[in-house]
Design an enzyme around this catalytic site. Sequence first.
Site, PDB file in Angstrom:
ATOM      1  N   ASP A   1       0.677  -1.182  -0.380  1.00  0.00           N
ATOM      2  CA  ASP A   1       0.300   0.097   0.075  1.00  0.00           C
ATOM      3  C   ASP A   1       0.983   1.206  -0.033  1.00  0.00           C
ATOM      4  O   ASP A   1       1.711   0.897   0.316  1.00  0.00           O
ATOM      5  CB  ASP A   1      -1.258  -0.239   1.026  1.00  0.00           C
ATOM      6  CG  ASP A   1      -2.101   1.238   1.247  1.00  0.00           C
ATOM      7  OD1 ASP A   1      -2.334   1.435   0.446  1.00  0.00           O
ATOM      8  OD2 ASP A   1      -2.746   1.131   2.228  1.00  0.00           O
TER       9      ASP A   1
ATOM     10  N   GLU B   1       2.688   4.694  -4.131  1.00  0.00           N
ATOM     11  CA  GLU B   1       1.968   5.422  -5.293  1.00  0.00           C
ATOM     12  C   GLU B   1       3.639   6.640  -5.615  1.00  0.00           C
ATOM     13  O   GLU B   1       4.129   6.215  -7.340  1.00  0.00           O
ATOM     14  CB  GLU B   1       1.150   6.630  -5.056  1.00  0.00           C
ATOM     15  CG  GLU B   1      -0.259   6.031  -5.853  1.00  0.00           C
ATOM     16  CD  GLU B   1      -0.045   5.363  -4.478  1.00  0.00           C
ATOM     17  OE1 GLU B   1      -1.265   4.071  -4.451  1.00  0.00           O
ATOM     18  OE2 GLU B   1       0.252   5.153  -3.231  1.00  0.00           O
TER      19      GLU B   1
ATOM     20  N   ASP C   1      -8.882   3.111  -2.485  1.00  0.00           N
ATOM     21  CA  ASP C   1     -10.083   3.830  -1.346  1.00  0.00           C
ATOM     22  C   ASP C   1     -11.180   4.774  -2.197  1.00  0.00           C
ATOM     23  O   ASP C   1     -11.377   5.682  -2.479  1.00  0.00           O
ATOM     24  CB  ASP C   1      -9.327   4.855  -0.535  1.00  0.00           C
ATOM     25  CG  ASP C   1      -7.817   4.308  -0.011  1.00  0.00           C
ATOM     26  OD1 ASP C   1      -8.000   3.467   1.113  1.00  0.00           O
ATOM     27  OD2 ASP C   1      -7.393   5.398   1.104  1.00  0.00           O
TER      28      ASP C   1
END
Length: 799
Positions: free
Chosen positions: A405, A408, A483
């Site tokens: 997670d 990015e 999300d």
Amino acid sequence: MITNTELENKGDLYPSKIVSFTQEVNSFDFHSDNSVILRVSVLRDSLLRFRYTTKGYFSNDFSYAIDKGQSHGYNSLELIESEDHYEIKTSKVSCIIQKETMKITLFDLDGNCILKDEQGFHWEENYHFGGNIVKMSKFSEDGESFYGLGDKASHFNLKGKRVENWATDQYAFHKDQEPLYKVVPFYIGLQNNKAYGVFFDNTFKTFFDFCAERRNIASFWADGGEMNYYFIYGPQMEDVVTTYTHLTGKPELPPLWALGYHQCKWSYYPESKVKEVTSKFRELQIPCDAIYLDIDYMDGFRCFTWNNDYFPDPKKMVAELAEDGFKTVVIIDPGIKIDKEYSVYAEGIANDYFCKRADGPYMKGKVWPGECNFPDYTNPEVREWWAGLFKELISDIGVKGVWNDMNEPAVMDVPGKTFPMDVRHNYDGNPCSHRKAHNIYGTQMARATYEGVKRFSYPKRPFIITRSAYSGAQRYTSSWTGDNVASWEHLWIANIQMQRMSISGMGFTGSDIGGFAEQPSGELYARWIQLGVFHPFCRTHSSGHHGNQEPWSFDEEVINITRKFVELRYQLLPYLYTMFWEYINDGAPLLKPLVYFDQEDPQTHYRTDEFIFGNQILVCPILEPNAIGRRMYLPKGNWYNYWTEEVVAGKKEFWVGTDYDQIPIFIKEGAIIPKYPVQQYVGELEFEEITLDVYFKLGKEKSMLYEDAQDGYDYSKGRFSLSTFNLRGKENELIIQQHIEGKFETNYKKFKIVLHGLPFEIAKIQFDNDETSLESAQFDGKNTLFIHKDFTELHIVGK
């Protein structure tokens, strides 16, 4: 982007006339008199690469996206020079390059234009960062449609849209929001019922404009790097998608348990809470294969550690969960807490493994642990170190999967929510700034994680999931869409995202069922489960701060609906596993949008809701509250309503009524659908037989069933079983032929044949040319019989 920046001094620059060319086997270099070089490489008859440089020479040719293990080849190739152009011709396409302008036009061999440069390649000098902003514009015909580009929250057909590719932590994103977590700069064009693809392999921030700024002009550009794109000709969309997936790579088979239902929350802790949740699944008899631990399982959010207050004996807990059929999956983020007493941090500092700013100091950013440094996963030495860190989690404690997670990479409390652009990266020996490495950071983290989990899981298969990804990430990892929100709009978005990801090479993807942010109603959760069980990755996940989101958080009706549809997924596991086998071998998408299924039907070009699950099951979710049915479109062919067994002719839109515990599901006429008995987790039961649901068709249809040991690598040594079923229906007879490949022997010995839509009463059954009594086939007088699984030919004859 056709207009120039306010700071430009020269404006857009263009190649001038071609003055020479050279050829080396399948590659042609065309030189202009202002130092532009166009290199055209023919990889397949229908796959051409176009690469431009403006400096008179090419930089090192390196890509994280391209699968170097894939072989290419072509049948024919010739170069023809005319007075005003060059023509490169293969057995599928003709590429015309204008000598005066270096513009390109691509034709099929019947002379139909497929893709034509408008301004073609041009560039703008980037005075702020150096290098060029590289640009390309193409003509687009009226009626042309555009698909692909991975994780986009927009209408499935991107005509009239402008999108941006920059991996971004986009909490609670909304419809049409740009950019999102993943970067897949690959699109499919469809015009005059002919499909082509363009893959713009550039890891800088990229943009695509599909006739939004100017009608009939499609363009793409990047903030730096090269104009480097691949052209793929179909003419079938299937050919474009499979060629692209071969180019960027295919995964290995996941373990079968990874295709079961998974449960997750931010966060399940302490151990007693984890056990409470898993016990409730078994009590309610809702199948589940995996339980996830979010960041709170760690000691102060330090990766590769455990909070001993919450989890005093993680090895014992993981083993006890495994005894009950639950595989434990844990989260690992890239941010490493700055703490000299923390061994992972100390190793990273000692070996100089963390990303640095341009003037030398380590990149520092705030994430969950507080201030962190971040590994440079573009350095192969760092990836090797990172892989080794998984030994304790996987080998010693017994964790079965890892969830990446925040990769990015996401950084809190800073403009842009990511690294500063001056951060430096190794880029596998091609040093660069974060402008170039940003979009592949998450993929390289997932790659390093995959290498570690695979090493320490062996001889079992690894399971990795990532939030951020670039083209080619499917070689290492599955993914989810980040999300999302508990809203009906997001249910619509999730449906489209999964179809788009499937045709963009990344088939093993799912959404957070029920929505990550905010609280779903029971009805919304039920409708999401009904859709989510038909997505390749199937997991409920929520942020937790709004309340509980387990199936029993809602009323009894929702519990029953959840059980019903999760049980259906577990019954369909052999069908889904066969879909994956086709994906890893042929590059075939797991979900097929209607336009992929029948691109010649214009009614499919703008459909967003309906999709084909595998090859023979059509699913149409309910996307609005209080619905007692919906209008939907059936594509070509005849289809059985799964619930009523009514046969409906395709190529029409119609109303279908549904109850709360149903969504429209249709089975393709002639399909043979394999089903397992319901089990609470993969491997719980030893089967005596499996079911083949046979849907009669007057005519022919092919179906398949792939099986192996459900984990491990014996399948790569030929220890698998692949059954190809050829069905042929006549007015008074049904013939099913089976061809079996592979060395794997299944434990079960019988097929339970369930016949649907048989238009005659059964008089006799022939099994491999020998007549079998109805009694020995255990025929129930209606639609069920049993036969040995190794049959070669089955004849069912009417009275």
